[in-house]
Design an enzyme around this catalytic site. Sequence first.
Site, short mmCIF file in Angstrom:
data_model
loop_
_atom_site.label_atom_id
_atom_site.label_comp_id
_atom_site.label_asym_id
_atom_site.label_seq_id
_atom_site.Cartn_x
_atom_site.Cartn_y
_atom_site.Cartn_z
N ARG A 304 0.84 -1.20 0.00
CA ARG A 304 0.00 0.00 0.00
C ARG A 304 0.87 1.24 0.00
NH1 ARG A 304 -3.83 0.79 4.61
NH2 ARG A 304 -4.96 2.07 3.11
N GLY A 305 0.32 2.32 -0.51
CA GLY A 305 1.05 3.58 -0.53
C GLY A 305 1.39 3.99 -1.95
N ARG A 307 3.47 4.86 -5.27
CA ARG A 307 4.54 4.16 -5.98
C ARG A 307 5.87 4.88 -5.76
NH1 ARG A 307 7.18 4.39 -10.90
NH2 ARG A 307 7.44 2.42 -12.04
N GLY A 308 6.91 4.14 -5.38
CA GLY A 308 8.21 4.74 -5.15
C GLY A 308 8.96 4.98 -6.45
N LEU A 309 9.73 6.06 -6.50
CA LEU A 309 10.51 6.38 -7.69
C LEU A 309 11.82 5.60 -7.73
CD1 LEU A 309 10.08 10.28 -7.80
CD2 LEU A 309 8.81 8.54 -9.08
N LYS A 324 11.87 -4.64 -0.64
CA LYS A 324 12.19 -3.46 -1.45
C LYS A 324 13.30 -3.81 -2.44
CE LYS A 324 12.09 0.46 0.88
NZ LYS A 324 12.32 1.53 1.89
N ASP A 359 14.71 -0.56 10.88
CA ASP A 359 15.85 -1.43 10.62
C ASP A 359 15.64 -2.17 9.30
OD1 ASP A 359 18.28 -2.67 11.12
OD2 ASP A 359 17.35 -4.35 12.17
#
Length: 561
Positions: A304-305, A307-309, A324, A359
Amino acid sequence: MKWGFERYRSGFRRITRRSARHFEAADWHGVQQDMVERLALYGSVVKRVVAALEEAFGTERRSPELWSAMKREFAWLVGGHGDLELAETFFNSVTRKVFATVGVDPKREFVHFGSDTGLPPPGAVPVRTYPGALSTEAVLAEVLEDLAFAAPWEDAARDAALAARAVDDATTSAWGDPAFDFVELLEPVFFRGKGACVVGRVVRGPRALPLVLALVNEDGRLAVDAVLLDEDEVSVVFSFTRSYFHVDVEAPAGIVRFLKSILPKKPVAELYVSLGHNKHGKTELYRDLLRHLERSGDRFERARGERGLVMAVFTMPGYDVVFKVIRDRFGPAKTVTRGQVRERYQFVFEHDRAGRLVDVQEYEFLEFPRARFEPGLLEELLSECSETVALQGDDVVIRHLYTERRVVPLNLYIREAPEADARAAVLDFGQALRDLASTNVFPGDLLVKNFGVTRHGRVVFYDYDELCAVTDCDFRDLPDDEGEGGADGPSFYVGPRDVFPEELPSFLGFPTPLRRLFVEAHGDLVRPSFWNEMKRRHAAGEVLDVFPYPDRRRLRTGPPR
């Protein structure tokens, strides 16, 4: 191989034992140096062992028969040791450096799946027991007397009385009266940063309350600063957002089992990590992930959230972890490189996380069935992370990824939570910025989508690609002609290190009432003077206080948070 593990463990314990001397002498810079030295120790010893194997065996060092024989011999040599699980993980680390194994090879690695319960093996637990026949104050006085520090107590009798009052209040609230059968405390003291903790439990019949005595050194004299008897508050002390404890133990498994008894919601992996055994904690997390895949039908899906670049982020519905993977190419707003991203994640690993940085565990060459990925996610990974993710038959091979505990993105939390919780999160967001600044960390990208909220309602930061030191920034006032530059941007020069705190409220994206609440409570954060004062104090070598417990638990009036 056994020589290498023994060299690592002896070095680990030697550094850890110095923590008591640093605490007694209030040598906080020594604490910081030892923290970094101990974190680097594992990798340096593994490299030496790999080099020694290459020198001894040459090209034969990758012989499957050799490694099967080495595994049998190593198992015999370390069998019965109190830190057997750490030894096996060390062996696996060397193996994977030699072979760059994809997935798991049980012929040359120690693997514990299937019937594994997820609990560590039984181990000796060094504890002290104090009978409840004594008064609570007498018990606490004896506890403080048994702590053989070289530094004197400021007022042990006062602290015993204050701590006893806190214990009696908690036991009365939990059980109806203050009586208990006994207090059981772990003998090793837990050191971290500028503090030390005595950890145990108060027991009455089948019931128990966790007990943590938080100690401080103020001007060369020791004091009990806080008493914690609430599971959630003790869990925060052992949080995945804090640096690792320095606690000297022969058999970590016994300590982990004890901690699990007072913190039942805390994953075993995180408990090992909190003790500084992050490599074995990583092993436990991976084994737990495989157990979850065996026992559920969950599939990996986008987290969720927004979209990361820089990162593609995914998770599973029933698993409290996010994965990630660095994208091949970043969005046009990003100027960082893949190497710089990895450097910043390493910075977080080595730095005091102050309870505000999540962490991270780093993995290489993982393998999962293709069927366990949602089609849209798999398409994204293969097309946008092709340097890292590939298909091999019916399996997905991920050459490199990070894992973090899953939290609720702050922008979603504010939108979905009840008003009172949203207001509390906004206020704690400001406190998070203060805590990070106290450890010389500036998040860089202050968009709230890069922050999250834990199950305890604490705001934490988890997106590190623009993170930097406060002392590396130039905090400036906005010039009077700000906004006159037209569509091409401001008409004044903006250097690569420049930060304009006055712009912070416009970045947040909070609804107007919450933005007003933030500015009223944390107005100094939107002025350069706060940040420049932090720069001055860090440049002067100050090590600032960041307490892992709320002010209401502090027994005496102390320095401001």
